[in-house]
Scaffold this motif. Structure first.
Motif, PDB file in Angstrom:
ATOM      1  N   LEU A 169      -0.525 -32.291  16.675  1.00  0.00           N
ATOM      2  CA  LEU A 169      -0.936 -33.030  17.704  1.00  0.00           C
ATOM      3  C   LEU A 169      -0.487 -32.620  19.035  1.00  0.00           C
ATOM      4  O   LEU A 169       0.698 -32.613  19.151  1.00  0.00           O
ATOM      5  CB  LEU A 169      -0.764 -34.363  17.628  1.00  0.00           C
ATOM      6  N   PRO A 170      -1.163 -31.920  19.970  1.00  0.00           N
ATOM      7  CA  PRO A 170      -0.650 -31.405  21.324  1.00  0.00           C
ATOM      8  C   PRO A 170       0.098 -32.454  22.082  1.00  0.00           C
ATOM      9  O   PRO A 170       1.146 -32.368  22.926  1.00  0.00           O
ATOM     10  CB  PRO A 170      -1.999 -31.246  21.865  1.00  0.00           C
ATOM     11  N   ALA A 171      -0.286 -34.090  21.899  1.00  0.00           N
ATOM     12  CA  ALA A 171       0.334 -35.015  22.473  1.00  0.00           C
ATOM     13  C   ALA A 171       1.868 -35.127  21.946  1.00  0.00           C
ATOM     14  O   ALA A 171       2.750 -35.177  22.850  1.00  0.00           O
ATOM     15  CB  ALA A 171      -0.472 -36.301  22.585  1.00  0.00           C
ATOM     16  N   ALA A 172       2.213 -34.984  20.748  1.00  0.00           N
ATOM     17  CA  ALA A 172       3.498 -35.177  20.284  1.00  0.00           C
ATOM     18  C   ALA A 172       4.172 -33.847  20.439  1.00  0.00           C
ATOM     19  O   ALA A 172       5.396 -33.844  20.698  1.00  0.00           O
ATOM     20  CB  ALA A 172       2.903 -35.447  18.645  1.00  0.00           C
ATOM     21  N   LEU A 173       3.482 -32.776  20.686  1.00  0.00           N
ATOM     22  CA  LEU A 173       4.141 -31.310  20.931  1.00  0.00           C
ATOM     23  C   LEU A 173       4.686 -31.512  22.290  1.00  0.00           C
ATOM     24  O   LEU A 173       5.835 -31.012  22.526  1.00  0.00           O
ATOM     25  CB  LEU A 173       3.273 -30.448  20.731  1.00  0.00           C
ATOM     26  N   HIS A 174       3.961 -32.122  23.181  1.00  0.00           N
ATOM     27  CA  HIS A 174       4.583 -32.228  24.756  1.00  0.00           C
ATOM     28  C   HIS A 174       5.851 -33.071  24.660  1.00  0.00           C
ATOM     29  O   HIS A 174       6.763 -32.745  25.301  1.00  0.00           O
ATOM     30  CB  HIS A 174       3.219 -32.857  25.563  1.00  0.00           C
ATOM     31  N   VAL A 175       5.757 -34.246  23.683  1.00  0.00           N
ATOM     32  CA  VAL A 175       7.023 -34.880  23.830  1.00  0.00           C
ATOM     33  C   VAL A 175       8.055 -34.164  23.014  1.00  0.00           C
ATOM     34  O   VAL A 175       9.447 -34.248  23.683  1.00  0.00           O
ATOM     35  CB  VAL A 175       6.594 -36.366  22.961  1.00  0.00           C
ATOM     36  N   ALA A 176       7.837 -33.732  21.996  1.00  0.00           N
ATOM     37  CA  ALA A 176       8.951 -32.933  21.466  1.00  0.00           C
ATOM     38  C   ALA A 176       9.531 -31.857  22.159  1.00  0.00           C
ATOM     39  O   ALA A 176      10.605 -31.358  22.179  1.00  0.00           O
ATOM     40  CB  ALA A 176       8.249 -32.477  20.131  1.00  0.00           C
ATOM     41  N   GLY A 177       8.690 -31.134  22.914  1.00  0.00           N
ATOM     42  CA  GLY A 177       9.219 -29.930  23.805  1.00  0.00           C
ATOM     43  C   GLY A 177       9.958 -30.527  24.927  1.00  0.00           C
ATOM     44  O   GLY A 177      10.830 -29.972  25.314  1.00  0.00           O
ATOM     45  N   ARG A 178       9.725 -31.632  25.572  1.00  0.00           N
ATOM     46  CA  ARG A 178      10.541 -32.070  26.480  1.00  0.00           C
ATOM     47  C   ARG A 178      11.845 -32.653  25.966  1.00  0.00           C
ATOM     48  O   ARG A 178      12.867 -32.726  26.623  1.00  0.00           O
ATOM     49  CB  ARG A 178       9.942 -33.172  27.229  1.00  0.00           C
ATOM     50  N   TRP A 179      11.766 -33.277  24.834  1.00  0.00           N
ATOM     51  CA  TRP A 179      12.978 -33.626  23.994  1.00  0.00           C
ATOM     52  C   TRP A 179      13.871 -32.529  23.750  1.00  0.00           C
ATOM     53  O   TRP A 179      14.974 -32.480  23.992  1.00  0.00           O
ATOM     54  CB  TRP A 179      12.510 -34.168  22.875  1.00  0.00           C
ATOM     55  N   VAL A 180      13.159 -31.334  23.155  1.00  0.00           N
ATOM     56  CA  VAL A 180      14.199 -30.157  23.024  1.00  0.00           C
ATOM     57  C   VAL A 180      14.855 -29.672  24.269  1.00  0.00           C
ATOM     58  O   VAL A 180      15.950 -29.225  24.414  1.00  0.00           O
ATOM     59  CB  VAL A 180      13.245 -29.245  22.396  1.00  0.00           C
ATOM     60  N   ARG A 181      13.887 -29.714  25.396  1.00  0.00           N
ATOM     61  CA  ARG A 181      14.432 -29.443  26.687  1.00  0.00           C
ATOM     62  C   ARG A 181      15.550 -30.231  27.194  1.00  0.00           C
ATOM     63  O   ARG A 181      16.468 -29.717  27.757  1.00  0.00           O
ATOM     64  CB  ARG A 181      13.268 -29.341  27.788  1.00  0.00           C
TER      65      ARG A 181
END
Length: 630
Positions: A169-181
């Motif tokens: 899910l792109p919405a979840a990937l955006h959250v995960a990406g910011r979390w990694v960042r």
């Protein structure tokens, strides 16, 4: 037509916008976008209100909006017949919601986003494009675009583990990406197992795990705001209304919003000042609220933001319409929730600034109309009858500027129900029934309007004898006269307006007396009593000028010009019409310009000036054509 469908969080809306942006060279008339969930009340959708918004986006003036749904559909078809535009319809549930919104031109592109298939769309009318979750490779590519971090290339196994957590899910990937960042110093080989180990026993989906992790790392104020945003009365919100929801001041709210943005739980990028918690995240925030909210947290926030909205609507109403008869007490400032930065026209130093401040207040009512309707419903459900009645007053001002809108009528109906349920305030009973009667007779429902006014008249007997109650008595008489006018019973209307004027004169209310003098003049004109009409309208116009009531100066001046034209006093009538036309151009009012051009066309034709008459008729036709009426 392109139909994008799939579960929430797949990025249907963003894909639709991307397609629109990349297609602008083929569709030079631009992009229209409408989210149908913004128009739902208890799940029901009024397509006429959706058309009203689309027509407004096409620069159709509210005063020129057709009243009946079928006529509004024709107006929309006329307005889009030659258009080459992109229309995005988001959150459609049924094909029947989409069909009235389709542009007439075959040169337009329609993109419909829905959770499920729209089976009742006619075969061949749409390209159906179901969106599955992203495959692992595509999800990893998207994550790389979101994060742009060297660690992703160094540890592909950790990337695959993170992608699997997001379920494509792109919405979840955006959250995960910011979390990694947010954790730039830790290697992914340690970061991802920590995340998996922390959430293994929670029994929720991978997407939920990502969101829970982001939520769990929030500060206390940001986590509280996230939970509360699920209970915001409107589907969109502003920094101001979020501040009211949180109740701890604007600086605290701004910091919390920025933290939610950094965590990927909110997007602060929209440029129109309105923010939205996307559907999947709103559902997640609601689940966190149900599990984590302290006792009384939600009810206190809902009541606080509701009363804040009532207060802001009351301020906007007074600034837009001026001081007038109201029956609801003005609410006090809400602690921790500053007022919206609307400027009081009474404190302006010149007429231009005064008018601009009034326009800004009226615009606020329009921008917040969905939230205000939701507040009225919530207040009624919570038993807050005073707040429901208070919201009906600004709904009246909004309805005058945007006629034939069912959202305002919904508030009037709720206000009547609240006044009846309360049962102990006669002023509420009188006022709310009068407010509901007008849109009813304007829609041709004369019998229902008469019944509402009869109930208002019955409640008049319960009023006292102070100035406000006597104004209410005069108001009921005025409404009765207007209903008689809608029936064509102009002699009875004159008598009602005269009785109302007598009350206003007795209590020394010059504005009320001037308004009834104007209504009497119009009614006399309908009866063909030209000299009487002229005398009344001259008196009303002079008083409007003295009182500096700009709207009434325009109305009385135009009506007086009509009478003078019929009396053969052409030069005097032309001067007033031209003043009206100049004012309409300054206000950029298509409605007023068209009717003044019509009147000048008739005047010049009668004066034997055919060429000038033709110019005015052509100008009026061009205005109506631009607004889909010709």
């Amino acid at each position: 037509m392109l139909s994008l469908r799939g579960p929430a969080g797949l990025g249907k809306t963003e894909l639709a916008r991307l397609i629109a942006r990349t297609s602008l060279d083929r569709f030079p008339d631009g992009v229209l976008s409408v989210d149908l969930d913004d128009f739902r009340l208890d799940g029901a959708l009024d397509p006429g209100d959706v058309l009203a918004q689309l027509l407004g986006s096409l620069d159709v003036e509210p005063a020129l909006l057709e009243a009946q749904f079928k006529a509004r559909c024709r107006q929309y078809w006329n307005r889009t017949a030659q258009a080459r535009l992109v229309l995005i319809v988001d959150n459609a549930r049924y094909a029947s919601e989409v069909v009235p919104l389709l542009p007439a031109s075959g040169g337009s592109l329609v993109i419909v986003a829905s959770h499920g298939p729209l089976h009742d769309l006619e075969d061949g009318t749409a390209i159906d494009f179901p969106l599955p979750p992203l495959a692992e490779r595509a999800a990893a590519e998207l994550l790389g675009l979101i994060v742009r971090d060297q660690r992703l290339a160094e540890d592909p196994e950790a990337v695959r583990a993170l992608v699997r957590l997001c379920d494509g899910l792109p919405a979840a990937l955006h959250v995960a990406g910011r979390w990694v960042r947010a954790h730039r110093l830790r290697p992914l080989s340690r970061l991802i197992p920590e995340l998996q180990g922390e959430l293994t026993d929670k029994g929720v989906s991978g997407v939920e795990r990502v969101w829970d992790t982001a939520y769990g790392r929030l500060s206390v104020p940001a986590a509280l705001l996230y939970r509360l945003l699920a209970h915001h009365p409107g589907t969109t919100f502003t920094v101001d209304s979020a501040t009211a929801l949180l109740g701890s001041g604007q600086e605290s709210c701004e910091a919390a919003l920025e933290e939610l943005d950094r965590a990927g739980l909110l997007d602060l990028s929209p440029g129109d000042g309105r923010l939205r918690l996307p559907g999947p995240l709103r559902a997640h925030a609601l689940r966190r609220s149900r599990s984590d909210a302290e006792e009384g947290e939600v009810s206190a926030a809902r009541t606080r933001v509701l009363r804040w909205y009532v207060r802001q609507a009351q301020r906007a109403d007074r600034f837009a319409a001026g001081r007038r008869l109201v029956v609801a007490d003005t609410l006090a400032p809400v602690p921790g929730a500053p007022d919206v930065a609307l400027a009081d026209p009474e404190e302006a130093t010149d007429d231009g600034d005064r008018a601009a401040r009034a326009v800004r207040a009226a615009r606020w009512l329009h921008e917040e109309r969905h939230a205000l309707v939701a507040c009225a419903r919530a207040a009624y459900d919570l038993g807050l009858d005073a707040e429901v009645v208070a919201l009906s007053e600004p709904a009246w001002t909004y309805g005058l500027d945007h006629p034939h809108r069912s959202d305002a009528v919904q508030v009037f109906r709720l206000a009547v129900a609240a006044a009846v349920r309360h049962g102990r305030n006669a002023a509420w009973l009188v006022r709310t029934r009068c407010q509901l009667a007008r849109p009813l007779w304007e829609s041709g429902e004369l019998g229902d309007a008469a019944r509402e006014l009869a109930s208002a008249e019955a409640a008049v007997a319960l009023l006292g004898d102070d100035v406000r109650d006597r104004k209410l008595r005069a108001s009921v008489l005025e409404f009765r006269g207007m209903l008689n006018g809608a029936r064509g019973e102009w002699a009875a209307a004159v008598a009602d307006f005269a009785r109302s004027r007598d009350v206003h004169l007795a209590i020394r209310n010059p504005y009320g007396a001037m308004l009834q003098t104007y209504r009497m003049g119009e009614a006399r004109l309908k009866l063909g009593e030209l000299d009487a009409a002229r005398s009344l309208l001259e008196e009303a116009h002079a008083e409007a000028v003295t009182l500096r009531r700009e709207r009434m100066m325009r109305r009385t001046g135009f009506a007086l010009a009509d009478v003078l034209a019929r009396l053969g006093r052409t030069d005097e009538a032309r001067e007033l019409y031209e003043q009206s036309l100049e004012g309409a151009r300054e206000r950029r009012s298509d409605f007023d310009q068209a009717r003044v051009h019509d009147a000048l066309g008739r005047l010049e034709e009668a004066a034997g000036l055919g060429a000038r008459a033709a110019e005015h008729r052509a100008a009026a036709h061009d205005i109506r054509r631009r607004n889909g009426l010709a």
